[in-house]
Design a protein around this motif. Structure first.
Motif, PDB file in Angstrom:
ATOM      1  N   ASP A  40      59.697  88.916  48.540  1.00 21.89           N
ATOM      2  CA  ASP A  40      60.264  89.502  47.321  1.00 21.89           C
ATOM      3  C   ASP A  40      60.070  91.015  47.312  1.00 21.89           C
ATOM      4  O   ASP A  40      60.981  91.763  46.944  1.00 21.89           O
ATOM      5  CB  ASP A  40      59.637  88.883  46.071  1.00 21.89           C
ATOM      6  N   GLY A  41      58.882  91.470  47.707  1.00 19.78           N
ATOM      7  CA  GLY A  41      58.623  92.908  47.765  1.00 19.78           C
ATOM      8  C   GLY A  41      59.521  93.604  48.776  1.00 19.78           C
ATOM      9  O   GLY A  41      60.058  94.691  48.508  1.00 19.78           O
ATOM     10  N   LEU A  42      59.679  92.995  49.937  1.00 18.99           N
ATOM     11  CA  LEU A  42      60.544  93.578  50.965  1.00 18.99           C
ATOM     12  C   LEU A  42      61.995  93.586  50.517  1.00 18.99           C
ATOM     13  O   LEU A  42      62.721  94.566  50.720  1.00 18.99           O
ATOM     14  CB  LEU A  42      60.382  92.821  52.286  1.00 18.99           C
ATOM     15  N   ASN A  43      62.430  92.515  49.869  1.00 18.76           N
ATOM     16  CA  ASN A  43      63.805  92.470  49.357  1.00 18.76           C
ATOM     17  C   ASN A  43      64.035  93.544  48.301  1.00 18.76           C
ATOM     18  O   ASN A  43      65.104  94.158  48.249  1.00 18.76           O
ATOM     19  CB  ASN A  43      64.139  91.080  48.808  1.00 18.76           C
ATOM     20  N   ALA A  44      63.038  93.799  47.459  1.00 18.34           N
ATOM     21  CA  ALA A  44      63.155  94.866  46.465  1.00 18.34           C
ATOM     22  C   ALA A  44      63.277  96.221  47.148  1.00 18.34           C
ATOM     23  O   ALA A  44      64.079  97.069  46.737  1.00 18.34           O
ATOM     24  CB  ALA A  44      61.957  94.840  45.512  1.00 18.34           C
ATOM     25  N   MET A  45      62.504  96.438  48.203  1.00 23.69           N
ATOM     26  CA  MET A  45      62.571  97.698  48.943  1.00 23.69           C
ATOM     27  C   MET A  45      63.925  97.851  49.641  1.00 23.69           C
ATOM     28  O   MET A  45      64.516  98.935  49.625  1.00 23.69           O
ATOM     29  CB  MET A  45      61.438  97.770  49.973  1.00 23.69           C
ATOM     30  N   LEU A  46      64.406  96.786  50.243  1.00 25.36           N
ATOM     31  CA  LEU A  46      65.728  96.837  50.874  1.00 25.36           C
ATOM     32  C   LEU A  46      66.807  97.161  49.844  1.00 25.36           C
ATOM     33  O   LEU A  46      67.686  97.989  50.091  1.00 25.36           O
ATOM     34  CB  LEU A  46      66.045  95.507  51.575  1.00 25.36           C
ATOM     35  N   ALA A  47      66.727  96.536  48.673  1.00 24.11           N
ATOM     36  CA  ALA A  47      67.710  96.805  47.614  1.00 24.11           C
ATOM     37  C   ALA A  47      67.625  98.259  47.161  1.00 24.11           C
ATOM     38  O   ALA A  47      68.657  98.904  46.935  1.00 24.11           O
ATOM     39  CB  ALA A  47      67.491  95.855  46.437  1.00 24.11           C
ATOM     40  N   ALA A  48      66.404  98.786  47.044  1.00 22.29           N
ATOM     41  CA  ALA A  48      66.227 100.180  46.634  1.00 22.29           C
ATOM     42  C   ALA A  48      66.823 101.141  47.662  1.00 22.29           C
ATOM     43  O   ALA A  48      67.198 102.265  47.315  1.00 22.29           O
ATOM     44  CB  ALA A  48      64.739 100.480  46.422  1.00 22.29           C
ATOM     45  N   CYS A  49      66.924 100.697  48.899  1.00 20.15           N
ATOM     46  CA  CYS A  49      67.509 101.515  49.969  1.00 20.15           C
ATOM     47  C   CYS A  49      69.003 101.263  50.130  1.00 20.15           C
ATOM     48  O   CYS A  49      69.632 101.766  51.064  1.00 20.15           O
ATOM     49  CB  CYS A  49      66.795 101.235  51.288  1.00 20.15           C
ATOM     50  N   GLY A  50      69.573 100.462  49.252  1.00 20.19           N
ATOM     51  CA  GLY A  50      71.009 100.224  49.285  1.00 20.19           C
ATOM     52  C   GLY A  50      71.470  99.095  50.179  1.00 20.19           C
ATOM     53  O   GLY A  50      72.656  98.954  50.440  1.00 20.19           O
ATOM     54  N   VAL A  51      70.546  98.275  50.653  1.00 22.60           N
ATOM     55  CA  VAL A  51      70.916  97.142  51.502  1.00 22.60           C
ATOM     56  C   VAL A  51      71.204  95.944  50.599  1.00 22.60           C
ATOM     57  O   VAL A  51      70.348  95.525  49.821  1.00 22.60           O
ATOM     58  CB  VAL A  51      69.792  96.794  52.508  1.00 22.60           C
ATOM     59  N   ARG A  57      68.224  90.140  54.342  1.00 22.99           N
ATOM     60  CA  ARG A  57      67.198  89.767  53.372  1.00 22.99           C
ATOM     61  C   ARG A  57      65.983  89.185  54.074  1.00 22.99           C
ATOM     62  O   ARG A  57      66.068  88.661  55.182  1.00 22.99           O
ATOM     63  CB  ARG A  57      67.744  88.780  52.367  1.00 22.99           C
ATOM     64  N   ALA A  58      64.854  89.261  53.374  1.00 23.48           N
ATOM     65  CA  ALA A  58      63.613  88.651  53.824  1.00 23.48           C
ATOM     66  C   ALA A  58      63.554  87.242  53.237  1.00 23.48           C
ATOM     67  O   ALA A  58      63.908  87.026  52.076  1.00 23.48           O
ATOM     68  CB  ALA A  58      62.421  89.472  53.358  1.00 23.48           C
ATOM     69  N   VAL A  59      63.094  86.298  54.040  1.00 29.77           N
ATOM     70  CA  VAL A  59      63.024  84.895  53.635  1.00 29.77           C
ATOM     71  C   VAL A  59      61.612  84.381  53.890  1.00 29.77           C
ATOM     72  O   VAL A  59      61.055  84.573  54.977  1.00 29.77           O
ATOM     73  CB  VAL A  59      64.047  84.047  54.436  1.00 29.77           C
ATOM     74  N   ALA A  60      61.049  83.741  52.889  1.00 32.01           N
ATOM     75  CA  ALA A  60      59.702  83.176  53.009  1.00 32.01           C
ATOM     76  C   ALA A  60      59.733  81.880  53.809  1.00 32.01           C
ATOM     77  O   ALA A  60      60.673  81.096  53.705  1.00 32.01           O
ATOM     78  CB  ALA A  60      59.124  82.915  51.619  1.00 32.01           C
ATOM     79  N   VAL A  70      57.248  85.715  57.088  1.00 34.92           N
ATOM     80  CA  VAL A  70      58.424  86.322  56.469  1.00 34.92           C
ATOM     81  C   VAL A  70      59.400  86.644  57.588  1.00 34.92           C
ATOM     82  O   VAL A  70      59.048  87.310  58.562  1.00 34.92           O
ATOM     83  CB  VAL A  70      58.067  87.599  55.685  1.00 34.92           C
ATOM     84  N   ARG A  71      60.621  86.121  57.447  1.00 34.80           N
ATOM     85  CA  ARG A  71      61.663  86.364  58.443  1.00 34.80           C
ATOM     86  C   ARG A  71      62.735  87.246  57.829  1.00 34.80           C
ATOM     87  O   ARG A  71      62.984  87.182  56.632  1.00 34.80           O
ATOM     88  CB  ARG A  71      62.312  85.045  58.868  1.00 34.80           C
ATOM     89  N   LEU A  72      63.349  88.083  58.644  1.00 41.23           N
ATOM     90  CA  LEU A  72      64.519  88.844  58.215  1.00 41.23           C
ATOM     91  C   LEU A  72      65.750  88.143  58.748  1.00 41.23           C
ATOM     92  O   LEU A  72      65.809  87.820  59.935  1.00 41.23           O
ATOM     93  CB  LEU A  72      64.475  90.277  58.752  1.00 41.23           C
TER      94      LEU A  72
END
Length: 97
Positions: A40-51, A57-60, A70-72
């Motif tokens: 969730d944290g990584l997905n938030a960071m990716l979203a903040a970077c415009g991805v 996405r990161a998947v648990a 955590v997989r991308l």
């Protein structure tokens, strides 16, 4: 265990018995919850970077012993965007060094 199948990948493509056979007494849910927090944290960071989540996405998940993983996952456009972001980060690091 992630339940995300938005990318339509063949679920049987990478089956390895050591990664899907559950062992008695192993708390897989705890490992998944820990991985989910990080994803969730990584997905938030990716979203903040415009991805966009549909691109990357990161998947648990958990490993065979219940440890958090955590997989991308993404499509080519998402991986190209990540490459751009990593190149930018590397450039900024060199500038600050």
């Amino acid at each position: 265990m992630d339940g995300d199948s938005d990318f339509g990948a063949d679920p049987a493509a990478g089956l390895d018995p050591d990664t899907w056979v559950w062992l008695p007494g192993v708390d897989y849910a705890a490992g998944w919850r820990a991985a989910r927090r990080e994803a969730d944290g990584l997905n938030a960071m990716l979203a903040a970077c415009g991805v966009q989540r549909a691109q990357l996405r990161a998947v648990a998940d958990t490993d065979a012993l219940g440890g958090p993983v955590v997989r991308l996952e993404g499509v080519a456009e998402g991986w190209l965007r990540l490459e751009e972001l990593l190149c930018l980060a590397a450039y900024v690091r060199r500038e600050l060094a």
